[in-house]
Design a protein around this motif. Structure first.
Motif, PDB file in Angstrom:
ATOM      1  N   GLY A  68       0.787  -1.058  -0.180  1.00  0.00           N
ATOM      2  CA  GLY A  68       0.048  -0.047  -0.090  1.00  0.00           C
ATOM      3  C   GLY A  68       1.089   1.253  -0.067  1.00  0.00           C
ATOM      4  O   GLY A  68       0.449   2.095  -0.794  1.00  0.00           O
ATOM      5  N   ILE A  69       1.683   1.264   0.980  1.00  0.00           N
ATOM      6  CA  ILE A  69       2.809   2.313   0.989  1.00  0.00           C
ATOM      7  C   ILE A  69       3.508   2.425  -0.335  1.00  0.00           C
ATOM      8  O   ILE A  69       3.658   3.599  -1.081  1.00  0.00           O
ATOM      9  CB  ILE A  69       3.729   2.459   2.166  1.00  0.00           C
ATOM     10  N   LEU A  70       4.043   1.351  -0.976  1.00  0.00           N
ATOM     11  CA  LEU A  70       4.730   1.517  -2.546  1.00  0.00           C
ATOM     12  C   LEU A  70       3.776   2.171  -3.450  1.00  0.00           C
ATOM     13  O   LEU A  70       4.110   2.772  -4.064  1.00  0.00           O
ATOM     14  CB  LEU A  70       5.294   0.184  -2.543  1.00  0.00           C
ATOM     15  N   ALA A  71       2.845   1.571  -3.421  1.00  0.00           N
ATOM     16  CA  ALA A  71       1.662   1.831  -4.563  1.00  0.00           C
ATOM     17  C   ALA A  71       1.462   3.589  -4.358  1.00  0.00           C
ATOM     18  O   ALA A  71       1.564   4.177  -5.305  1.00  0.00           O
ATOM     19  CB  ALA A  71       0.335   1.205  -4.370  1.00  0.00           C
ATOM     20  N   ALA A  72       1.244   3.953  -3.064  1.00  0.00           N
ATOM     21  CA  ALA A  72       0.880   5.458  -2.953  1.00  0.00           C
ATOM     22  C   ALA A  72       2.093   6.221  -3.132  1.00  0.00           C
ATOM     23  O   ALA A  72       2.213   7.284  -4.044  1.00  0.00           O
ATOM     24  CB  ALA A  72       0.446   5.656  -1.652  1.00  0.00           C
ATOM     25  N   TRP A  73       3.330   5.765  -3.074  1.00  0.00           N
ATOM     26  CA  TRP A  73       4.628   6.421  -3.213  1.00  0.00           C
ATOM     27  C   TRP A  73       5.009   6.388  -4.624  1.00  0.00           C
ATOM     28  O   TRP A  73       5.477   7.528  -5.062  1.00  0.00           O
ATOM     29  CB  TRP A  73       5.682   5.822  -2.383  1.00  0.00           C
ATOM     30  N   LEU A  74       4.794   5.487  -5.156  1.00  0.00           N
ATOM     31  CA  LEU A  74       5.186   5.197  -6.863  1.00  0.00           C
ATOM     32  C   LEU A  74       4.140   5.832  -7.597  1.00  0.00           C
ATOM     33  O   LEU A  74       4.284   5.786  -8.828  1.00  0.00           O
ATOM     34  CB  LEU A  74       5.438   3.976  -7.007  1.00  0.00           C
ATOM     35  N   GLY A  75       2.749   5.983  -7.010  1.00  0.00           N
ATOM     36  CA  GLY A  75       1.698   6.519  -7.948  1.00  0.00           C
ATOM     37  C   GLY A  75       1.983   7.439  -8.878  1.00  0.00           C
ATOM     38  O   GLY A  75       1.321   7.526  -9.741  1.00  0.00           O
ATOM     39  N   ASN A  76       2.552   8.639  -8.618  1.00  0.00           N
ATOM     40  CA  ASN A  76       2.882   9.827  -9.359  1.00  0.00           C
ATOM     41  C   ASN A  76       4.151   9.313 -10.172  1.00  0.00           C
ATOM     42  O   ASN A  76       4.681  10.547 -10.769  1.00  0.00           O
ATOM     43  CB  ASN A  76       2.749  10.975  -8.600  1.00  0.00           C
ATOM     44  N   LYS A  77       4.701   8.520 -10.091  1.00  0.00           N
ATOM     45  CA  LYS A  77       5.957   8.378 -10.608  1.00  0.00           C
ATOM     46  C   LYS A  77       5.888   7.893 -11.975  1.00  0.00           C
ATOM     47  O   LYS A  77       6.357   6.776 -12.433  1.00  0.00           O
ATOM     48  CB  LYS A  77       7.257   7.567  -9.883  1.00  0.00           C
ATOM     49  N   HIS A  78       5.391   8.506 -12.956  1.00  0.00           N
ATOM     50  CA  HIS A  78       5.336   7.946 -14.242  1.00  0.00           C
ATOM     51  C   HIS A  78       5.404   9.194 -15.356  1.00  0.00           C
ATOM     52  O   HIS A  78       5.490  10.355 -14.850  1.00  0.00           O
ATOM     53  CB  HIS A  78       3.614   7.574 -14.602  1.00  0.00           C
TER      54      HIS A  78
END
Length: 173
Positions: A37-47
């Protein structure tokens, strides 16, 4: 090890996303504890589209570290005086690229009239910023669920911390 430090351009966005995602996933385990969950949130805007928008923003100043023609690090300074990004791929750490990026960002901040630089550090990077002359000013929970350390560094004599800088805005860099 020799690194070229240059301005980031939109064409770097895809590679920079890989740098950010690898650095966070592989190097910041102490912070995210492999919590999906933390990884998904942290990486969510890294596109690429988001990173391109960060690079194109007239209020941001972005740099990349390049070794042997390959982007191995990225840093981003906002117009508000926040170092929003300072990440390296794992194999480029402890070789001078992070220090070179940080030095160039401090020079840019000073040239832009900033009296101090602010950042939210992970526990993983805490020692790096501490050794680089940054001062702790408390903890701040990020929007993605990681406890971060608020650091600041005076760039001019007699600079004082600004209590209003206890912001994060991590989703917008």
């Amino acid at each position: 090890m020799s690194f070229e430090i240059r301005l980031a351009v939109p064409a770097d966005a895809t590679t920079v996303c890989q740098v950010l995602r690898r650095s966070i996933a592989e190097c910041c385990v102490l912070d995210h504890h492999d919590d999906p969950g933390i990884l998904a949130a942290w990486l969510g805007n890294k596109h690429p589209a988001m990173v391109t928008s960060w690079f194109e923003s007239p209020t941001n100043y972005s740099l990349v570290a390049v070794r042997d023609g390959e982007v191995v690090g990225v840093s981003l300074l906002t117009g508000a005086g926040k170092l929003a990004l300072c990440y390296l791929v794992p194999e480029a750490q402890r070789q001078g690229a992070g220090s070179a990026l940080l030095r160039r960002m401090e020079e840019q901040a000073l040239a832009s009239g900033m009296k101090a630089l602010y950042l939210h550090s992970t526990a993983t990077a805490e020692g790096f910023f501490d050794a680089s002359g940054y001062r702790r000013d408390g903890n701040v929970r990020s929007p993605y669920g990681v406890e971060t350390i608020l650091f600041w560094k005076p760039l001019v004599r007699d600079a004082q911390p600004d209590a209003r800088k206890r912001f994060c805005n991590c989703n917008s860099a």
